[in-house]
Scaffold this motif. Sequence first.
Motif, PDB file in Angstrom:
ATOM      1  N   UNK A 198      -1.816  10.125   6.789  1.00  0.00           N
ATOM      2  CA  UNK A 198      -0.552   9.392   5.632  1.00  0.00           C
ATOM      3  C   UNK A 198      -0.610   8.735   6.914  1.00  0.00           C
ATOM      4  N   UNK A 199      -0.549   7.047   5.999  1.00  0.00           N
ATOM      5  CA  UNK A 199      -0.352   6.070   6.835  1.00  0.00           C
ATOM      6  C   UNK A 199       0.716   5.627   5.831  1.00  0.00           C
ATOM      7  N   UNK A 200       1.643   5.166   6.885  1.00  0.00           N
ATOM      8  CA  UNK A 200       2.979   4.306   6.130  1.00  0.00           C
ATOM      9  C   UNK A 200       3.184   3.528   6.092  1.00  0.00           C
ATOM     10  N   UNK A 201       3.502   2.372   4.175  1.00  0.00           N
ATOM     11  CA  UNK A 201       3.534   1.097   4.388  1.00  0.00           C
ATOM     12  C   UNK A 201       4.667   1.148   4.876  1.00  0.00           C
ATOM     13  N   UNK A 202       5.149  -0.367   5.082  1.00  0.00           N
ATOM     14  CA  UNK A 202       5.792  -0.813   6.442  1.00  0.00           C
ATOM     15  C   UNK A 202       7.109  -0.834   5.511  1.00  0.00           C
ATOM     16  N   UNK A 203       7.287  -0.343   3.617  1.00  0.00           N
ATOM     17  CA  UNK A 203       8.574  -1.071   3.329  1.00  0.00           C
ATOM     18  C   UNK A 203       8.447   0.598   2.911  1.00  0.00           C
TER      19      UNK A 203
END
Lengths: 832, 165
Positions: free
Chosen positions: A294-299
């Motif tokens: 899992x990699x988050x987006x900035x938003x």
Amino acid sequence: MSEELDAGLVAEQIAESGRLGEPSGAREVGRARRRKEDARLVTGRTTWTDNIQLPGMLYMAFLRSPMAHARITRVDTSAARGRPGVVAVYSGQDLADEQGSLPCAWPVTEDIVIPDHPPMAVREVRYAGEAVACVVATDRYKAADALEAIEVDYEPLAAVTDMTEALAEDAPLVHESGNRAFTWKFAGGDIDAAFRDAPVVIERTYVQQRLIPTAMEPRAVVATTDGDDFTLYSATQIPHVLRVMLALTTGIPEHKLRVVAPDVGGGFGSKLQVTAEEVLALLVTRRLGKPVKWTESRSEGNLTVHHGRDQLQRISLAAERDGRLRGVRVDLLADMGAYLMLVTPGVPLLGAFMYNGIYKMDAYDFTCTGVFTTKMPTDAYRGAGRPEATFAIERAMDELAHELGLDPVEVRRRSWITHQEFPYETICGLTYDSGNYEAATDKALALFGYDKLRAEQTDRRERRDPVQLGIGVSTYTEMCGLAPSRVLGSLSYGAGGWEHATVRMLPTGKVEVVTGTSPHGQGHETAWSQIAADALGVPFGDVAVLHGDTAISHKGMDTYGSRSLVVGGVAVLAACEKVKDKARQLAAHMLEAAADDVEFADGSFTVRGTAEGKTIQELALAAFAAHDLPDGVEPGLDAEATFDPDNFSFPHGTHLCAVEVDTETGACAIRSYVAVDDVGSVVNPLIVEGQVHGGIAQGIGQALFEEAVHDSEGNLLTTTMADYLIPSAADLPDFTTGRTETPATSNPLGVKGVGEAGTIASTPAVVNAVVDALRPYGVHDVRMPCTPERIWRLVAEAGAPAPAATAGTGEPAASGAGETTTSASTPEESAR
Amino acid sequence: MPRITVTVDGITYEEEVEPRLLLVHLLRDRLGKTGTPVGCDTSNCGACTVLLDGRSAKSCSVLAVQADGSDVVTIEGLAQGGEWHPMQKAFHTEHALQCGYCTPGMIMAAIDLLRDDPDPSEEAVRKGLEGNLCRCTGYCNIVRAVRRGAQEMSQARQEREVPAS
């Protein structure tokens, strides 16, 4: 560089810092070594967590609540399950039996309310962005697509985003147990006596706006399993603490769980956490038997990385007419957000010991109330509690100076601890071991060209220049080296503050240092190599530093709170000393001498008065071969050590800022910035300077640009980097940094820590400067961030006798204005 | 699915891509060019900056299909013959990075900046790098590094020109 800076002094300072030259002699400590870490970072050969690709890896994506507060009445994941590439979809309910509760390791009071905190919401969401369901798919695009097919029915509940409102009798409840998490009190001396008949009392309220830490690397997690063994890669500051906490949360036995922090792209406290996504990645990999990422987006990150600050500070100073402080009283509201995360309640407590700053006083009284609101939880952010405290006392000291007609630097001199008085026991019961506030301040004033700038300020005021000059000072100290374990215990923290190191001499004479600290930009590989190279007398290039993997570094307390060098670096030194003790025994044996007659210098052990000797590398090989060891001595030349300091360390310094404020537009530009910090002895001046630069920029961010803004329904309005403004290169000037060196007495390296200093000092220096520029307009406070609109409104509203003729516009005043800001503004009043 | 041809760090790839695939994901997830990181999803931070036909581009804001027929240089293709680019050296020498996450994008943007202004003032560097955010360094050393890199690149150019005459 501004012309008013004293060029000669600046050059001298730069030379001292090692930029123009390096000290003679072979010593590594003190030398401006270029970093070992850089090679992989400037060539892109990095191991960020998001770079990790494992065979058969699946991607996770989270459906997040669009509401701040709602009951979940239905989650239908069936349509999403049928989407292409989708392997599994889970709601909070699907995982309810195994997801546990995210930990809070700092129950600050006996009666603290610690609500259950499921990684994925089951029945109720309490902040916008809380995870509600999770998709696992074969690539990141397909996972994101499938989120749209999940149906959730929410029954809206009232949001509460303001702490004062949350404490009202009829406030919507974040948790059934009420919105007050805890009340923590602390006092020293007779506060009533200090305020009784005090000639001067200053009472102010300051808003520490909510910040989003914004490390450049978004969070990322990779979890994988092999039978009942699990490995979790995470962009974390705390692999060791995380392993313990994840074992407790998920039930995976600790010895079956390896946690790796690969290259980590900044943290600033935001990766000092046990996150929902880390727990859920482990649960999903356990269910599916496959690796997941899992990699988050900035938003997504702006919504769900823990936020910082968000406090409402009421501070009162009682003082004599000559400016000497009698006492300080603080009543603090601290926004916990919707849940208590790893150290959420402890953050304001770290500040409790710092509102007295560098000053002497007879009495101190502190009360903090932790408040639940329907917002993302807060937790540690660079400085954690100490920047907030320093801001309040340093802003209030300026108000005291103004009240008494004294120069702001002079008012500080009247109450600060003088260098002859160290060690000094503060009203908070801390012992400041060493320091020299006079030296740092004098140096800063000289570098800054204080008198010349004051003269220019007077001139601009007299000329009624629409661009006014403001000068701001902040003098600070902080407590670093977190921390003596027994002190943490007395504050109800769940763990100790020691740090661990292993030093291994390899058969060929090279050295491996294994550290429990977990760097994410601080340059530990370089600095720890410098310490080991000096201690063992080996070349800098012969030392490798291993970290960030619980399978390699089996013990540690990780990196936060400017503790790494002060605790972890000292542990490296201690382990080196043990290696040398063993090497000395071996040398004595091989040289047929008494151990006391063997001397160590430049990496060789020699018999006193002879040329006969053995290098440490020869001894490493002999210890490996083990053909002829003294009785009772084990093969191998290695040792481990754990260091638990007796005291915190107390860096200090003086920062000065000059700003130009355009009273017609509200625009505010930093003209010059001087920082003189005393961080004790310095291992690597280049790294110290870099840390100070970065810290200053981050503190300026709070002063001028940054704020997490929520609407009244609890929606975050600053979800992207277009809305949440961190400083760019164009927003900042070149900083002038200087140092004084008063070694710490609490550790053998004499080091104090530097990671947070710049952030702590710069925010009040900048706001003091902005306010200083606006005083002739009758403006005596500007709420952070000091945006052009906010400044413009204050000037327009004041419409007061001003040096420049400014017409009132009839616009309402922004919050935070006024001679005595006894009523607080709220984040909703933000005039952003 | 569209088929595209793109040259990345000197190697030509032919790939079938979804029309919506971002160039940065082609580079990272398909081609293994993980030296280019992603820092935001709004093209504000610049961490993913690469050279696209010689000019800096934020690869999170370019579709892979738009790069069809293009030449892409990432941070991994910058060193020549095992020798770092002067800008890479300058960032190291000036301690212009800490966590290093913004560094690839910062270096690529700096190289493009120098195409238009080979000897930029401090102010020009600050303005020129406004679209690349760093959270660690406070930019002081980045500005110094870009100016040092500029000097060294111009020196290298002069050295190349002298033997030619």
